[in-house]
Design an enzyme around this catalytic site. Structure first.
Site, mmCIF file in Angstrom:
data_model
loop_
_atom_site.group_PDB
_atom_site.id
_atom_site.type_symbol
_atom_site.label_atom_id
_atom_site.label_comp_id
_atom_site.label_asym_id
_atom_site.label_seq_id
_atom_site.Cartn_x
_atom_site.Cartn_y
_atom_site.Cartn_z
ATOM 1 C CG PHE A 284 -18.270 -17.728 24.857
ATOM 2 C CD1 PHE A 284 -18.926 -18.857 24.950
ATOM 3 C CD2 PHE A 284 -17.239 -17.999 23.810
ATOM 4 C CE1 PHE A 284 -18.682 -20.209 24.543
ATOM 5 C CE2 PHE A 284 -16.926 -19.161 23.112
ATOM 6 C CZ PHE A 284 -17.478 -20.467 23.380
ATOM 7 C CG HIS B 35 -21.658 -22.561 17.877
ATOM 8 N ND1 HIS B 35 -23.030 -22.837 17.796
ATOM 9 C CD2 HIS B 35 -21.441 -22.048 19.045
ATOM 10 C CE1 HIS B 35 -23.550 -22.350 19.290
ATOM 11 N NE2 HIS B 35 -22.728 -21.960 19.748
ATOM 12 C CG PHE C 17 -22.335 -4.833 16.539
ATOM 13 C CD1 PHE C 17 -23.137 -5.970 16.860
ATOM 14 C CD2 PHE C 17 -21.244 -5.311 15.302
ATOM 15 C CE1 PHE C 17 -22.899 -7.276 16.468
ATOM 16 C CE2 PHE C 17 -21.041 -6.273 15.245
ATOM 17 C CZ PHE C 17 -21.826 -7.453 15.425
#
Ligand code: INI
Length: 245
Positions: free
Chosen positions: A101, A168, A193
């Site tokens: 994405f 979202h 991360f």
């Protein structure tokens, strides 16, 4: 070409082996990196010019990140003080999990990550595995599974969550952050991360090799430092073994 497309097209090949404007050789020549001892800025500039003339794959080069003082030292109180070295131990294995994405951004983060792993002494060809997942929300499950395998000394999770107009964002960004934290905590393998959480695509691109640096490269450096620190502590019996070890 739009500025977004121009920035996207500047994301060069993986592993930093192919000469590009952002290659370590060029960064050396531009004075952005410290020179290895025995070399000069003009020599580095000549090497960069030669690399630009020939787009061929470059030979493997030595790590260019100098070792930070890695040996433990004593604080004046006598306490032992240590840092993980920024230079990878030979054979350090790294899994990189990447969300598809917003892959305009995540490809650039991946390029930065792989180039930085090489700069920090990791042999990408031998010791790095890249796994693509659909989005940031899938990063934790894949990262934890790879961490549990025992095949890796660190995992870097790369994603780009851009707020846009929906709520979202909060679910995806929060789920990725807490899931990745849990993956590292549960396995004892550092799970880094490398996920951008931004309001706009422009902010994300700024942090994917644009004017604010490359978060993928920072994540790579963190992975090496944490893998080294935990390996050193484990060798002395001062940290619990990683999952399955
Ligand atoms: N995934 C991202 O990596 N970044 C985003 O910005 C994003 N947004 O905004 O929706 C996103 N959504 C997909 C999500 O990660 C999962 O792949 C999907 O929900 C299926 O589980």
């Amino acid at each position: 070409m739009s500025s977004l497309a121009a920035r996207a097209s500047s994301g060069a090949a993986a592993c930093g082996r192919v000469a590009s404007a952002a290659s370590p050789v060029s960064r050396l020549a531009a004075g952005l990196l410290p020179l290895p001892s025995g070399s000069s800025r003009p020599a580095a500039a000549a090497a960069a010019a030669a690399a630009r003339r020939s787009p061929a794959v470059l030979p493997r080069r030595a790590p260019i990140i100098a070792a930070a003082a890695a040996a433990p030292r004593r604080h004046e109180t006598g306490a032992l003080v240590r840092h993980g070295s920024k230079v990878a131990k030979p054979g350090t294995r790294v899994a990189v999990v990447v969300g598809r994405f917003n892959d305009l951004v995540t490809r650039l983060l991946l390029d930065g990550c792989l180039a930085a792993l090489e700069d920090h002494g990791v042999d990408c060809a031998a010791d790095v595995e890249v796994a693509w997942v659909p989005g940031a929300f899938e990063l934790p499950v894949a990262s934890k599974a790879m961490a549990r395998s025992g095949a890796f000394d660190a995992v870097v999770a790369i994603g780009a969550v851009v707020r846009g107009a929906t709520t979202h964002y909060d679910a995806v960004a929060g789920g990725a952050a807490s899931g990745l934290l849990g993956a590292g905590m549960d396995t004892g393998v550092p799970v880094v991360f490398g996920v951008l959480t931004c309001d706009t695509m422009e902010q994300a691109l700024d942090r994917a090799g644009g004017k604010v640096g490359n978060k993928g490269g920072e994540a790579a450096a963190t992975a090496v430092e944490m893998a080294n620190l935990l390996a050193d502590l484990r060798a002395e019996g001062k940290a619990a073994p990683a999952w399955g070890k």
